[in-house]
Design an enzyme around this catalytic site. Structure first.
Site, PDB file in Angstrom:
ATOM      1  N   ARG A 242     -17.215  31.787 -52.181  1.00 53.73           N
ATOM      2  CA  ARG A 242     -16.427  31.288 -53.301  1.00 53.73           C
ATOM      3  C   ARG A 242     -15.836  32.470 -54.062  1.00 53.73           C
ATOM      4  O   ARG A 242     -16.520  33.449 -54.348  1.00 53.73           O
ATOM      5  CB  ARG A 242     -17.282  30.439 -54.253  1.00 53.73           C
ATOM      6  CG  ARG A 242     -17.565  29.027 -53.765  1.00 53.73           C
ATOM      7  CD  ARG A 242     -16.307  28.184 -53.760  1.00 53.73           C
ATOM      8  NE  ARG A 242     -16.543  26.800 -53.374  1.00 53.73           N
ATOM      9  CZ  ARG A 242     -16.442  26.338 -52.147  1.00 53.73           C
ATOM     10  NH1 ARG A 242     -16.131  27.169 -51.155  1.00 53.73           N
ATOM     11  NH2 ARG A 242     -16.635  25.059 -51.887  1.00 53.73           N
ATOM     12  N   GLU A 271      -6.925  29.890 -56.425  1.00 52.45           N
ATOM     13  CA  GLU A 271      -6.385  29.319 -55.186  1.00 52.45           C
ATOM     14  C   GLU A 271      -5.495  28.129 -55.526  1.00 52.45           C
ATOM     15  O   GLU A 271      -5.826  27.345 -56.423  1.00 52.45           O
ATOM     16  CB  GLU A 271      -7.528  28.869 -54.273  1.00 52.45           C
ATOM     17  CG  GLU A 271      -8.434  30.010 -53.834  1.00 52.45           C
ATOM     18  CD  GLU A 271      -9.556  29.544 -52.905  1.00 52.45           C
ATOM     19  OE1 GLU A 271      -9.539  28.355 -52.477  1.00 52.45           O
ATOM     20  OE2 GLU A 271     -10.432  30.358 -52.586  1.00 52.45           O
ATOM     21  N   HIS A 289      -8.583  30.552 -47.277  1.00 50.67           N
ATOM     22  CA  HIS A 289      -9.683  29.599 -47.431  1.00 50.67           C
ATOM     23  C   HIS A 289      -9.732  28.622 -46.253  1.00 50.67           C
ATOM     24  O   HIS A 289      -9.580  27.411 -46.416  1.00 50.67           O
ATOM     25  CB  HIS A 289      -9.586  28.835 -48.750  1.00 50.67           C
ATOM     26  CG  HIS A 289     -10.904  28.243 -49.171  1.00 50.67           C
ATOM     27  ND1 HIS A 289     -11.218  27.980 -50.478  1.00 50.67           N
ATOM     28  CD2 HIS A 289     -11.989  27.868 -48.449  1.00 50.67           C
ATOM     29  CE1 HIS A 289     -12.438  27.449 -50.551  1.00 50.67           C
ATOM     30  NE2 HIS A 289     -12.922  27.364 -49.322  1.00 50.67           N
TER      31      HIS A 289
END
Length: 324
Positions: A242, A271, A289
């Site tokens: 994360r 993000e 991601h």
């Protein structure tokens, strides 16, 4: 004739097998190709009055948002392991069951960590840029040299399912595995790895540091300038967990100064618009991601979410409920 099937709102498309199952079993509105925003989700929920919502990371539902969900919603199934985008207490207070998709993405996330490790150590971003520029000349024997990961000392922060899967892969590279965790693992799970009770104690021994723990208020920004300075100069930093775990200003400073030789990153604080300074650093290998982004894993995740939705709407217990 009205459609009496349960109403499910999807915030984005799923893989073809998952979509086929959903379309057969549920009444759904048009599904966007790109993930909805929070506002779009709330507008669609009010208009469609779904009994279930299938969502994913990157779409926050905070307390004020949860209050705007219609009373029809019985379950929110996130197609992810992480739940930091959801206000779990607020959802539970509304009587809404929350589920996630643990276990099924462990192997792919561990694969991604190894990809980041190899790409950062072997200067994949710079090699790719050179090739896209036409190459055009032989490289000198001492030019653009990377670092081999075989035999290196790997420190893992967070030795859960994914951390242990990374450790298994690292042993295939004859790496010395160390880890820091809330508690020491049983010997069979530890499998010869060296335990450190604190991250601070482990860092001076790490050639490569890899993060594998969830985001929480307690872990927010835990990788800061002080911790990065405790790594041996020229260490490599990997984050497939994360973005919120990292003070990105400190990380960028460490990459610029040479304290870190390189980094491999799949996750970011902002993000899908990460800090543009990362793009300027040749010693960073970046991916968007995509740790779980294989056909097999995304299908398994989607199927698990559907299993949870079906169970809750049929009055049964969720398979993988998320507790507050």
């Amino acid at each position: 004739m009205s459609d009496t099937r349960p109403r499910v709102l999807l915030t984005q498309r799923q893989t073809t097998p998952v979509m086929q199952r959903i379309e057969q079993s549920f009444n759904i509105p048009a599904v966007p190709d790109q993930q909805m925003t929070t506002r779009e989700l709330l507008d669609a929920a009010r208009a469609f009055q779904p009994q279930a919502i299938m969502t994913a990371t990157g779409l926050p539902l905070r307390g004020s948002d949860v209050l705007l969900l219609p009373d029809s919603v019985k379950v929110v199934a996130t197609v992810s392991v992480g739940t930091d985008h959801l206000d779990i207490p607020a959802l539970h207070a509304r009587g809404i069951v929350v589920t996630n998709t643990p276990d099924v993405l462990t192997e792919c996330n561990a694969d991604m960590a190894m990809l980041l490790m190899l790409a950062a150590a072997r200067r994949a971003s710079e090699y790719g840029a050179l090739m896209r520029g036409g190459w055009g000349r032989s490289l000198a024997m001492d030019e653009l040299l990377g670092t081999r990961i075989s035999g290196k000392r790997l420190g893992i922060v967070g030795m859960g399912r994914i951390g242990r899967a990374v450790a298994r892969r690292a042993r295939g590279f004859d790496m010395k595995v160390m880890y820091s965790n809330r508690r020491r693992l049983p010997a069979d799970q530890e499998a010869g790895a060296t335990f450190f009770s604190t991250v601070t104690d482990m860092l001076p021994h790490c050639d490569i540091l890899s993060l594998h723990l969830p985001a929480s208020p307690e872990t927010d920004g835990m990788i800061n300038a002080d911790l990065l300075s405790r790594l041996p100069r020229g260490a490599i930093f990997i984050n497939a967990a994360r973005g919120a775990l990292v003070d990105e200003d400190a990380l960028i400073d460490a990459l610029r100064s040479g304290q870190l030789a390189a980094a491999g990153l799949d996750v970011y604080r902002n993000e899908p618009n990460p800090d543009p300074r990362f793009l300027e650093l040749p010693n960073v290998f970046l991916t968007p991601h995509v740790g779980s982004a294989t056909v097999e894993t995304r299908t398994d995740m989607g199927m698990m979410a559907v299993d949870n939705v079906e169970a809750v709407l049929a009055g049964r217990d969720a398979l993988t409920p998320v507790q507050a």
